[in-house]
Design a protein around this motif. Structure first.
Motif, PDB file in Angstrom:
ATOM      1  N   ILE A 279       0.840  -1.202   0.000  1.00 10.84           N
ATOM      2  CA  ILE A 279       0.000   0.000   0.000  1.00 10.84           C
ATOM      3  C   ILE A 279       0.874   1.250   0.000  1.00 10.84           C
ATOM      4  N   ILE A 280       1.898   1.256   0.838  1.00  8.57           N
ATOM      5  CA  ILE A 280       2.781   2.418   0.928  1.00  8.57           C
ATOM      6  C   ILE A 280       3.536   2.621  -0.380  1.00  8.57           C
TER       7      ILE A 280
ATOM      8  N   GLN B  25      -8.916  -7.037  -2.901  1.00  6.48           N
ATOM      9  CA  GLN B  25     -10.148  -6.273  -2.744  1.00  6.48           C
ATOM     10  C   GLN B  25      -9.938  -4.977  -1.973  1.00  6.48           C
ATOM     11  N   TRP B  26      -9.148  -5.005  -0.902  1.00 10.28           N
ATOM     12  CA  TRP B  26      -9.086  -3.863   0.008  1.00 10.28           C
ATOM     13  C   TRP B  26      -7.837  -3.008  -0.109  1.00 10.28           C
TER      14      TRP B  26
ATOM     15  N   TYR C  34      -7.228   1.341   0.978  1.00  8.35           N
ATOM     16  CA  TYR C  34      -6.199   1.902   1.849  1.00  8.35           C
ATOM     17  C   TYR C  34      -5.208   2.765   1.078  1.00  8.35           C
ATOM     18  N   ILE C  35      -4.971   2.431  -0.192  1.00  7.37           N
ATOM     19  CA  ILE C  35      -4.089   3.257  -1.010  1.00  7.37           C
ATOM     20  C   ILE C  35      -4.649   4.671  -1.125  1.00  7.37           C
ATOM     21  N   VAL C  36      -5.942   4.796  -1.330  1.00  4.50           N
ATOM     22  CA  VAL C  36      -6.558   6.117  -1.439  1.00  4.50           C
ATOM     23  C   VAL C  36      -6.381   6.907  -0.141  1.00  4.50           C
ATOM     24  N   MET C  37      -6.508   6.228   1.005  1.00  3.49           N
ATOM     25  CA  MET C  37      -6.312   6.903   2.293  1.00  3.49           C
ATOM     26  C   MET C  37      -4.876   7.404   2.440  1.00  3.49           C
TER      27      MET C  37
ATOM     28  N   ILE D 105      -0.791   5.712   8.447  1.00  3.62           N
ATOM     29  CA  ILE D 105      -0.340   4.323   8.359  1.00  3.62           C
ATOM     30  C   ILE D 105      -0.785   3.557   9.597  1.00  3.62           C
ATOM     31  N   SER D 106      -0.729   4.212  10.747  1.00  5.91           N
ATOM     32  CA  SER D 106      -1.197   3.592  11.983  1.00  5.91           C
ATOM     33  C   SER D 106      -2.684   3.263  11.902  1.00  5.91           C
TER      34      SER D 106
END
Length: 294
Positions: A87-88, A166-167, A171-174, A213-214
Motif C-alpha cells: 500500500i505504501i 479487494q481492500w 487503503y491506497i486512497v487513504m 499508516i497507523s
C-alpha cells in the motif's frame, strides 16, 4: 437563537436520537450477546438455559476454534507484513505520477466498491484448476496445475491474496490523500540538499504520514478479525475446515447447528480478542505516531 442554544434541553434533544440508536444497535446487542453466551439456547426457545462458563470452556478447548483463530492471525500477518508495505509503495508511486493520476486512483479503488460475492466468484474462476488464469500462467512455465481452493496447502493463501486485492485500493486512497497533503516545500528542500526520490520518501514523507499508516494497520487488524464473507463465498471454510476463521466458525454453530448460545460465546471472544489486539497496538505503536506537525 442564542438563548435557545444556551438551553441544555436543546443539546439533549439533538443528542437523544443518536444515543437511542447507539444503545439499540451497539450497547444492547453487546450485553445481550454476553448474556446468551452463558446459556444453552437454540435461538427459538423462550427460556434459554443458564449453563455458566461451559460454552467458554468448550470453545477454548476446541481444536477447531484455535485453528480458526490461527487463520485470523494469518489474515493479520498477511495484512501488516505484505499488504501494508505494498500500500505504501503503490501510494508513493501514484503520488509521483504527473499525468492520469485520477485514472490510477480510480483503478485501484474499484475493487473495494465491488461486492465480495462478485470478487469471490471472479477469483474462483481465476483459481479454477483447468481453465483458470493462474494455472494457465503456471502452464507456460511448465508447472503442473495447482488446486488453489481445494488443497489445504494453498486454500488459505488464495483467500488472503483475494482479500488483499479487494481492500488494498481502499487503503491506497487513504494513504495517498495523506501523501498529497504533505507540503511540496519539504520535498523541494530535501531535493536541494541532494536527497533522491527514494530518500525523500523514506526520510521526509513516511515520517509525516505515520498517523494514517497507523490507522491503516488498526483497520487491517479489525478487518482481519471479522473476515467471513470472502471465506464463505470462496470455500465455505473448506477443505476440511482449513480456511475457517472465527466468524465462519461462529456462523456454523449459531446458524447451521442452532447453537446460538455457543455462537454468542464465540462472538464475545472475537470481540475480546479484537479489543485486546487493537489496544495493545495503540499502546505500543500507535501513540508514537499521533503527533506529526508539518
Amino acid at each position: 437563537m442564542n438563548k435557545a442554544m444556551r438551553n441544555p434541553a436543546v443539546y439533549i434533544a439533538f443528542i437523544f436520537p443518536a444515543v437511542v440508536l447507539i444503545f439499540m444497535f451497539f450497547i444492547y446487542p453487546i450485553f445481550s450477546s454476553i448474556y446468551y453466551s452463558f446459556t444453552s439456547w437454540n435461538g427459538v426457545s423462550a427460556h434459554p438455559k443458564w449453563i455458566g462458563a461451559e460454552n467458554y470452556i468448550k470453545a477454548l478447548g476446541d481444536e477447531r476454534f484455535w485453528r480458526s483463530a490461527l487463520n485470523n492471525l494469518w489474515f493479520i500477518v498477511f495484512s501488516i507484513g505484505i499488504q501494508v508495505p505494498l500500500i505504501i509503495v503503490f501510494s508513493l508511486l501514484i503520488a509521483n505520477v504527473r499525468r492520469l493520476q485520477g485514472l490510477y486512483k480510480t483503478a485501484v479503488f474499484l475493487p473495494s466498491i465491488m461486492s465480495t460475492a462478485v470478487i469471490g466468484i471472479l477469483w474462483g474462476f481465476i483459481y479454477e484448476p483447468n481453465i483458470g488464469l493462474m494455472n494457465r500462467l503456471l502452464g507456460l512455465l511448465g508447472i503442473d496445475p495447482v488446486f488453489w481452493l481445494s488443497d489445504e496447502k494453498h486454500a488459505m493463501l488464495s483467500i488472503l491474496i483475494t482479500n488483499a486485492w479487494q481492500w488494498t485500493g481502499f487503503y491506497i486512497v487513504m494513504v495517498l490523500a495523506a501523501i498529497l497533503a504533505v507540503p511540496r516545500e519539504l520535498g523541494e528542500a530535501a531535493a536541494i540538499d541532494g536527497a533522491s526520490r527514494i530518500q525523500q520518501s523514506v526520510h521526509v514523507i513516511l515520517p509525516l504520514i505515520r498517523p494514517i499508516i497507523s490507522v491503516v494497520v488498526m483497520l487491517s487488524i479489525a478487518g482481519a478479525m471479522k473476515a467471513a464473507d470472502i471465506v464463505i463465498v470462496m470455500t465455505k471454510g473448506g477443505p476440511a475446515g482449513s480456511t475457517d476463521v472465527l466468524a465462519t466458525y461462529m456462523i456454523k454453530y449459531a446458524i447451521t447447528n442452532f447453537k446460538y448460545g455457543y455462537g454468542n460465546t464465540v462472538a464475545v471472544l472475537i470481540f475480546a480478542i479484537t479489543l485486546v489486539l487493537t489496544v495493545l497496538y495503540h499502546t505500543i505503536f500507535a501513540r508514537r505516531s499521533e503527533r506529526v506537525e508539518f
